[in-house]
Scaffold this motif. Sequence first.
Motif, PDB file in Angstrom:
ATOM      1  N   ARG A 140       5.754   0.822 -10.002  1.00  0.00           N
ATOM      2  CA  ARG A 140       6.710   0.299  -9.029  1.00  0.00           C
ATOM      3  C   ARG A 140       7.631   1.420  -8.534  1.00  0.00           C
ATOM      4  NH1 ARG A 140       8.076  -3.605 -12.027  1.00  0.00           N
ATOM      5  NH2 ARG A 140       6.622  -5.141 -11.155  1.00  0.00           N
ATOM      6  N   ALA A 141       8.075   2.268  -9.428  1.00  0.00           N
ATOM      7  CA  ALA A 141       8.944   3.375  -9.024  1.00  0.00           C
ATOM      8  C   ALA A 141       8.216   4.336  -8.099  1.00  0.00           C
ATOM      9  CB  ALA A 141       9.453   4.116 -10.266  1.00  0.00           C
ATOM     10  N   MET A 142       6.940   4.601  -8.374  1.00  0.00           N
ATOM     11  CA  MET A 142       6.155   5.461  -7.493  1.00  0.00           C
ATOM     12  C   MET A 142       5.994   4.817  -6.126  1.00  0.00           C
ATOM     13  SD  MET A 142       5.356   8.351  -8.792  1.00  0.00           S
ATOM     14  CE  MET A 142       4.297   8.715  -7.399  1.00  0.00           C
ATOM     15  N   GLY A 143       5.760   3.508  -6.104  1.00  0.00           N
ATOM     16  CA  GLY A 143       5.561   2.810  -4.833  1.00  0.00           C
ATOM     17  C   GLY A 143       6.795   2.809  -3.966  1.00  0.00           C
ATOM     18  N   VAL A 144       7.937   2.583  -4.569  1.00  0.00           N
ATOM     19  CA  VAL A 144       9.186   2.581  -3.809  1.00  0.00           C
ATOM     20  C   VAL A 144       9.457   3.957  -3.205  1.00  0.00           C
ATOM     21  CG1 VAL A 144      11.694   2.347  -4.013  1.00  0.00           C
ATOM     22  CG2 VAL A 144      10.179   0.679  -5.116  1.00  0.00           C
ATOM     23  N   ALA A 145       9.062   5.007  -3.912  1.00  0.00           N
ATOM     24  CA  ALA A 145       9.319   6.369  -3.444  1.00  0.00           C
ATOM     25  C   ALA A 145       8.297   6.847  -2.417  1.00  0.00           C
ATOM     26  CB  ALA A 145       9.320   7.337  -4.627  1.00  0.00           C
ATOM     27  N   ASP A 146       7.166   6.141  -2.277  1.00  0.00           N
ATOM     28  CA  ASP A 146       6.068   6.604  -1.428  1.00  0.00           C
ATOM     29  C   ASP A 146       6.122   5.906  -0.076  1.00  0.00           C
ATOM     30  OD1 ASP A 146       3.702   7.357  -0.245  1.00  0.00           O
ATOM     31  OD2 ASP A 146       2.505   7.117  -2.063  1.00  0.00           O
ATOM     32  N   SER A 147       6.328   6.669   0.986  1.00  0.00           N
ATOM     33  CA  SER A 147       6.432   6.082   2.319  1.00  0.00           C
ATOM     34  C   SER A 147       5.114   5.488   2.803  1.00  0.00           C
ATOM     35  CB  SER A 147       6.896   7.151   3.327  1.00  0.00           C
ATOM     36  OG  SER A 147       5.949   8.211   3.409  1.00  0.00           O
ATOM     37  N   LEU A 148       3.978   5.865   2.172  1.00  0.00           N
ATOM     38  CA  LEU A 148       2.690   5.319   2.580  1.00  0.00           C
ATOM     39  C   LEU A 148       2.525   3.865   2.122  1.00  0.00           C
ATOM     40  CD1 LEU A 148       0.324   8.344   1.866  1.00  0.00           C
ATOM     41  CD2 LEU A 148       1.303   7.627   4.044  1.00  0.00           C
ATOM     42  N   TRP A 149       3.292   3.449   1.106  1.00  0.00           N
ATOM     43  CA  TRP A 149       3.261   2.052   0.674  1.00  0.00           C
ATOM     44  C   TRP A 149       4.319   1.334   1.502  1.00  0.00           C
ATOM     45  CZ3 TRP A 149       2.682   2.003  -5.402  1.00  0.00           C
ATOM     46  CH2 TRP A 149       1.549   2.743  -5.737  1.00  0.00           C
ATOM     47  N   GLU A 150       3.885   0.562   2.480  1.00  0.00           N
ATOM     48  CA  GLU A 150       4.722   0.179   3.606  1.00  0.00           C
ATOM     49  C   GLU A 150       5.892  -0.746   3.247  1.00  0.00           C
ATOM     50  OE1 GLU A 150       1.871  -1.499   6.187  1.00  0.00           O
ATOM     51  OE2 GLU A 150       0.937   0.423   6.696  1.00  0.00           O
ATOM     52  N   ASN A 151       5.711  -1.628   2.291  1.00  0.00           N
ATOM     53  CA  ASN A 151       6.772  -2.586   1.984  1.00  0.00           C
ATOM     54  C   ASN A 151       6.676  -3.000   0.516  1.00  0.00           C
ATOM     55  OD1 ASN A 151       4.813  -4.797   1.801  1.00  0.00           O
ATOM     56  ND2 ASN A 151       4.680  -4.601   4.031  1.00  0.00           N
ATOM     57  N   LEU A 152       7.687  -3.749   0.081  1.00  0.00           N
ATOM     58  CA  LEU A 152       7.744  -4.131  -1.326  1.00  0.00           C
ATOM     59  C   LEU A 152       6.607  -5.064  -1.712  1.00  0.00           C
ATOM     60  CD1 LEU A 152      11.594  -4.578  -1.851  1.00  0.00           C
ATOM     61  CD2 LEU A 152      10.136  -2.640  -2.480  1.00  0.00           C
TER      62      LEU A 152
END
Length: 295
Positions: A140-152
């Motif tokens: 989850r922390a990686m996803g929040v920091a990655d602009s390629l993962w568009e939304n929560l």
Amino acid sequence: MQKSGTGTRGKQVSTVLGRRLGGELQRLRLSAEMTQQQAAEYLSATATKVVKMESGLVPVRDPDIRALCHLYGMTDRAVLGGLLDIAKTDRERRKVKGWWDDGLAPGAASYIAMEDAALRNRQWQLSLIPGLFQTAEYTRAMGVADSLWENLDLVEAVVSARARRQQRLHGDSPLLMHAVIWEAALRQMVGGSAVMRRQLNHLCELAELPNVHIQVLPFRAGGHSGVSGPFNILSFGEDEAVDVVHMDTPRSEIWIEDAERSAAFVGMFNSLSRSGLSPHDSMQLMQSIGKGMSE
């Protein structure tokens, strides 16, 4: 090297295996100095069928594999067994709709389907904890920091998908997992010190599983052959069977499907493993790093 697309049509997610099988059949035919038309006549089929088989566009039946191997003079039972294993896995993946087909990007779905079919995964990681080892909060922390993962919502879909993938490490026929992880990935403060302490503790717990082999490549090892990036080697049979190499980049994915180049990656992985710490020393280092992280 072959860039993604996976060569899929519709929901056929295992065409990497199909192409690998087709490439082996083509190699055997060329070694026997035969044409596709000759192969087709032996099978009482059309040349178009042979073209599709060698291109990985259609599932291949066991009787056709046995017949072609006989025609080409291939008598090695180990090779034949490997081809039959690949064909069986490919057919199963083509006809079964997996959970990964829903809600994930096509590239991710194709990789997960391949991982689900594999018997062994050898993985080299430079800067991240391997996905099969990640805790939910680390992902989850990686996803929040990655602009390629568009939304929560997408982040949570990835968290859920990784949790389901991790089930392959358990059960009656678990995935054999051998990971070599650069020390930098253990020290990168993803999500903060508390998240990383729990992640490192989780790694140590996984390392206790009989099917999981974790090594750390320490900073003191110096220069190494893995600087060009992380990669996975997926195996679908015994040692003599075909290996497929997968590399994920921020904007694309790469599959390496021919024997010579995949063997080069196996050699690179073996070199990294020899330079890494033993599993026992790796666990001690992970525990030490975790204890040293401040609150």
